[in-house]
Design a protein around this motif. Structure first.
Motif, short mmCIF file in Angstrom:
data_model
loop_
_atom_site.label_atom_id
_atom_site.label_comp_id
_atom_site.label_asym_id
_atom_site.label_seq_id
_atom_site.Cartn_x
_atom_site.Cartn_y
_atom_site.Cartn_z
N ALA A 183 -0.98 5.69 -29.33
CA ALA A 183 0.41 5.48 -29.75
C ALA A 183 0.96 6.78 -30.32
N CYS A 184 1.72 7.51 -29.52
CA CYS A 184 2.37 8.70 -30.05
C CYS A 184 3.37 8.28 -31.11
N VAL A 185 3.42 9.05 -32.17
CA VAL A 185 4.17 8.66 -33.36
C VAL A 185 5.62 8.32 -33.02
N PRO A 200 5.05 16.28 -31.42
CA PRO A 200 4.24 17.08 -30.51
C PRO A 200 5.12 17.95 -29.62
N THR A 201 4.51 18.90 -28.95
CA THR A 201 5.27 19.76 -28.04
C THR A 201 5.39 19.08 -26.68
N ARG A 202 6.34 19.56 -25.90
CA ARG A 202 6.51 19.02 -24.55
C ARG A 202 5.26 19.25 -23.72
N VAL A 205 2.58 16.69 -24.57
CA VAL A 205 2.90 15.37 -24.02
C VAL A 205 2.59 15.33 -22.53
N ALA A 206 2.95 16.37 -21.81
CA ALA A 206 2.68 16.41 -20.37
C ALA A 206 1.18 16.36 -20.10
N GLN A 207 0.41 17.11 -20.88
CA GLN A 207 -1.04 17.11 -20.71
C GLN A 207 -1.63 15.74 -21.04
N ALA A 208 -1.08 15.10 -22.08
CA ALA A 208 -1.58 13.78 -22.48
C ALA A 208 -1.32 12.74 -21.39
N LYS A 209 -0.15 12.79 -20.78
CA LYS A 209 0.17 11.83 -19.71
C LYS A 209 -0.79 12.00 -18.54
N ALA A 210 -1.05 13.25 -18.16
CA ALA A 210 -1.97 13.49 -17.04
C ALA A 210 -3.38 13.05 -17.38
N VAL A 228 1.56 4.88 -25.43
CA VAL A 228 2.95 4.83 -25.88
C VAL A 228 3.42 6.28 -26.03
N PRO A 229 4.15 6.81 -25.03
CA PRO A 229 4.57 8.21 -25.10
C PRO A 229 5.68 8.42 -26.12
N PRO A 230 5.89 9.66 -26.55
CA PRO A 230 6.96 9.93 -27.51
C PRO A 230 8.34 9.63 -26.91
N ASP A 231 9.18 8.99 -27.68
CA ASP A 231 10.51 8.64 -27.20
C ASP A 231 11.36 9.86 -26.86
#
Length: 372
Positions: A183-185, A200-202, A205-210, A228-231
């Protein structure tokens, strides 16, 4: 034309207390928390559970603060099971001994959701503001496994631990968790106060999704991964709570009933108390629950958007926090006229975080302010 009667809620989050040994700077509890003397008692909660079951609630999530801070937690679990509610315990683990866990298991807890602040004591204890918390949490996780209680890890991720996502997933498997929620904050409560330090940085987030996409393939059948990605980096908003007043409700430690955990940040809404007004009346007829129910309230571009019954305009509390108007389109939406405000916040947060540390955290602290 009379609006259709809403369906009954499926789930209820019971915030039994705001007391907690941890002081996480991303906590979703309100800045003004209910003191111990303001908490409703065992019988009042048992009555609310019975009303919830009659209303149609199936799942009960016992949360806080730290629910183990209440000495009557076992009695509350029994009361919920007496009316056939599925009981999920959301806990930091601090304050749970093996004896108490076995007592809760016997009383009917059917699932435990354990929070995880980091993969080692250094980061976890720093985030939780509690020295020794990580080691204690690991002991509790292993006791849960030995007892045989189903376990989910709830890992709140942010700038300071998102790079540890691979180790976080490995830890979930090692501890025998069946599920992990990455769950990203989400920026409400104390997290909003710490937004610049947590965003977090963009690239992160991209690395986390992959990574999550690959892990879901690699760990299929071993670990269920909810992400749950960052809004703020999204093109479209999430359907907060599945749509306002559509699937669940929250009850605070003093019995106030909310459509979502941050709803009290919206001025002008009146929230009723389950010790004073029947729960079904609050759900079906409460002004706060009907304020943003359905789609009639929506402004443009939501009103004519093909996604209006997909995301239901997004998060009302997020619109309030960023735009200052709860009725506005969620500003994370790329179609919102307020999207530039989100982009400006991302730029501002990136600049303030350059070379920064966790030293600027404003930790969650309970101050007695709302005793009833």
């Amino acid at each position: 034309m009379t609006a259709p009667r809403p369906a009954p809620p499926i789930a209820m989050l019971a915030e039994l207390t705001h007391r907690c040994p941890l002081a996480c700077p991303y906590c979703s509890n309100p800045l003004k928390m209910v003191a111990r003397e303001g908490e409703i008692g065992t019988e009042a909660w048992a009555d609310i559970f019975a009303q919830a079951a009659k209303l149609g609630v199936l799942q009960l999530h016992l949360s806080g603060g730290e629910p183990a801070s209440r000495r009557d937690l076992t009695d509350l679990v029994r009361a919920a099971r007496d009316v056939d509610l599925y009981v999920n315990l959301i806990t930091s683990g601090i304050g749970l001994t093996e004896a108490r866990l076995r007592e809760l298991d016997a009383a009917g807890v059917e699932h435990v959701q354990l929070s995880l602040q980091g993969v080692n004591a250094g980061i976890a204890d720093l985030i939780g503001g509690y020295k020794g918390g990580f080691d204690r949490k690991m002991q509790v996780a292993r006791m849960i496994g030995e007892i045989g209680m189903p376990l989910t890890l709830n890992a709140v991720m942010h700038r300071h631990n998102l790079d540890d996502l691979p180790q976080t997933l490995d830890m979930a498997v090692e501890l025998g968790a069946r599920r992990i929620e990455i769950a990203c904050v989400q920026f409400q409560g104390w997290a909003l106060k710490n937004r610049a330090a947590l965003q977090p940085t963009r690239e992160q987030v991209a690395q986390a999704k992959a990574l999550v996409d690959q892990a879901r393939r690699d760990m299929r059948g071993t670990l269920v991964i909810d992400f749950v990605p960052p809004d703020y980096y999204a093109d479209y908003p999430k359907a907060c709570m599945g749509g306002w007043g559509s699937t669940g409700l929250n009850v605070t430690p003093d019995g106030t009933v909310l459509p979502c955990h941050a709803a009290e940040t919206i001025p002008g809404l009146t929230f009723q108390n389950a010790t004073e007004v029947p729960l079904d009346q609050i759900w079906y007829d409460g002004a706060a629950f009907n304020a943003f129910r359905g789609t009639d309230w929506m402004p443009e571009p939501c009103q004519s958007c093909s996604r209006r019954e997909v995301d239901f305009g997004g998060c009302r509390c997020q619109a309030m926090a960023i735009v200052g108007r709860a009725e506005a389109t969620d500003p994370v939406c790329k179609l919102s006229p307020d999207r530039p405000k989100v982009d400006a916040l991302l730029t501002e947060n990136a600049e303030s975080a350059a070379g920064g540390t966790t030293e600027d955290f404003i930790y969650r602290r309970l101050e007695p302010v709302r005793a009833r």
